[in-house]
Design an enzyme around this catalytic site. Structure first.
Site, short mmCIF file in Angstrom:
data_model
loop_
_atom_site.label_atom_id
_atom_site.label_comp_id
_atom_site.label_asym_id
_atom_site.label_seq_id
_atom_site.Cartn_x
_atom_site.Cartn_y
_atom_site.Cartn_z
N TYR A 1 -20.21 -3.65 22.58
CA TYR A 1 -19.30 -3.11 23.60
C TYR A 1 -18.15 -4.08 23.90
O TYR A 1 -17.61 -4.04 25.01
CB TYR A 1 -20.07 -2.80 24.87
N GLU B 1 -18.95 0.94 13.88
CA GLU B 1 -20.21 1.05 14.62
C GLU B 1 -21.39 1.40 13.70
O GLU B 1 -22.50 0.92 13.90
CB GLU B 1 -20.07 2.08 15.74
N HIS C 1 -24.58 7.57 23.46
CA HIS C 1 -23.31 6.97 23.03
C HIS C 1 -22.80 7.73 21.81
O HIS C 1 -23.59 8.20 20.99
CB HIS C 1 -23.51 5.50 22.64
N ASN D 1 -26.04 7.29 31.22
CA ASN D 1 -25.58 8.61 30.75
C ASN D 1 -26.17 9.03 29.41
O ASN D 1 -25.58 9.83 28.68
CB ASN D 1 -24.05 8.64 30.74
P1 ADP Z 1 -18.13 6.74 26.44
O1 ADP Z 1 -19.56 6.26 26.31
O2 ADP Z 1 -18.06 8.17 26.91
O3 ADP Z 1 -17.31 6.51 25.19
P2 ADP Z 1 -16.78 4.46 27.62
O4 ADP Z 1 -16.54 3.97 26.23
O5 ADP Z 1 -15.59 4.53 28.54
O6 ADP Z 1 -17.47 5.90 27.63
O7 ADP Z 1 -17.85 3.52 28.34
C1 ADP Z 1 -18.95 2.98 27.64
C2 ADP Z 1 -20.17 3.08 28.52
O8 ADP Z 1 -20.02 2.22 29.63
C3 ADP Z 1 -20.43 4.46 29.14
O9 ADP Z 1 -21.06 5.37 28.27
C4 ADP Z 1 -21.28 4.11 30.35
O10 ADP Z 1 -22.64 3.84 29.98
C5 ADP Z 1 -20.62 2.80 30.80
N1 ADP Z 1 -19.57 3.06 31.80
C6 ADP Z 1 -18.34 3.59 31.58
N2 ADP Z 1 -17.61 3.67 32.70
C7 ADP Z 1 -18.40 3.17 33.68
C8 ADP Z 1 -18.24 2.95 35.09
N3 ADP Z 1 -17.12 3.29 35.71
N4 ADP Z 1 -19.27 2.41 35.77
C9 ADP Z 1 -20.43 2.05 35.16
N5 ADP Z 1 -20.64 2.21 33.83
C10 ADP Z 1 -19.65 2.77 33.11
MG MG Z 2 -16.65 4.75 24.34
#
Ligand code: ADP
Ligand code: MG
Length: 141
Positions: free
Chosen positions: A51, A128, A117, A114
């Site tokens: 990440y 990835e 990924h 959530n």
């Molecule tokens: P995605 O997983 O939909 O691609 P992102 O790449 O923006 O979303 O974020 C990576 C992961 O970081 C998210 O899936 C979630 O687990 C966490 N995350 C993202 N935004 C937040 C936030 N505002 N607060 C806490 N955790 C977050």
């Molecule tokens: Mg993402």
């Protein structure tokens, strides 16, 4: 349209809650092909590398704690438009805004926990997939 690969992860919250099988079933029902699967527990260091794009953001530290909190399942999915199709099946990052019937709506708890990924673009998908799967586990596409 070409067949492409994407990286999916069933995150520790979904594995812990016993939802991994349901997510796999949704993948099978979606028509995406399952090419490779690995289950393992990330360290904070490895999660931080995966990440790295989020380094410096307010949620970065919590994200690493979460992703290293238990085993997860990484999968390589393939098909036409697989990157977008998998993101559509996951739903919006925040389960509260995710569409009905999506994985995050069904199994996510909040914007952090959530359930899954998915890669967001062809270059990130390639990087990835290579991050978790060696050439010995997955032939070159
Ligand atoms: P995605 O997983 O939909 O691609 P992102 O790449 O923006 O979303 O974020 C990576 C992961 O970081 C998210 O899936 C979630 O687990 C966490 N995350 C993202 N935004 C937040 C936030 N505002 N607060 C806490 N955790 C977050
Ligand atoms: Mg993402």
């Amino acid at each position: 349209m070409d067949t492409v690969r994407t990286l999916a992860i069933i995150k520790p919250d979904a594995v812990r809650a016993g939802n991994a099988g349901k997510v796999l079933s949704m993948i099978e029902g979606s028509g995406l092909a399952l090419e490779a699967v690995r289950m393992f527990r990330l360290t904070k260091e490895t999660a931080g590398e995966f990440y790295a794009v989020h380094r410096g953001k307010s949620f970065y530290g919590e994200l690493l704690d979460f992703m290293s909190s238990g085993p997860c399942i990484a999968l390589v999915l393939s098909g036409e438009n697989a990157i977008t199709r998998w993101r559509d099946l996951m739903g919006a990052t925040n389960p509260a805004s995710a569409a009905e019937g999506t994985i995050r709506k069904l199994y996510g708890t909040n914007v952090q926990f959530n359930a899954c990924h998915g890669s967001d673009a062809p270059e990130t998908a390639r990087a990835e997939v290579a991050f978790f799967f060696s050439g010995a586990e997955l032939p070159k596409s």
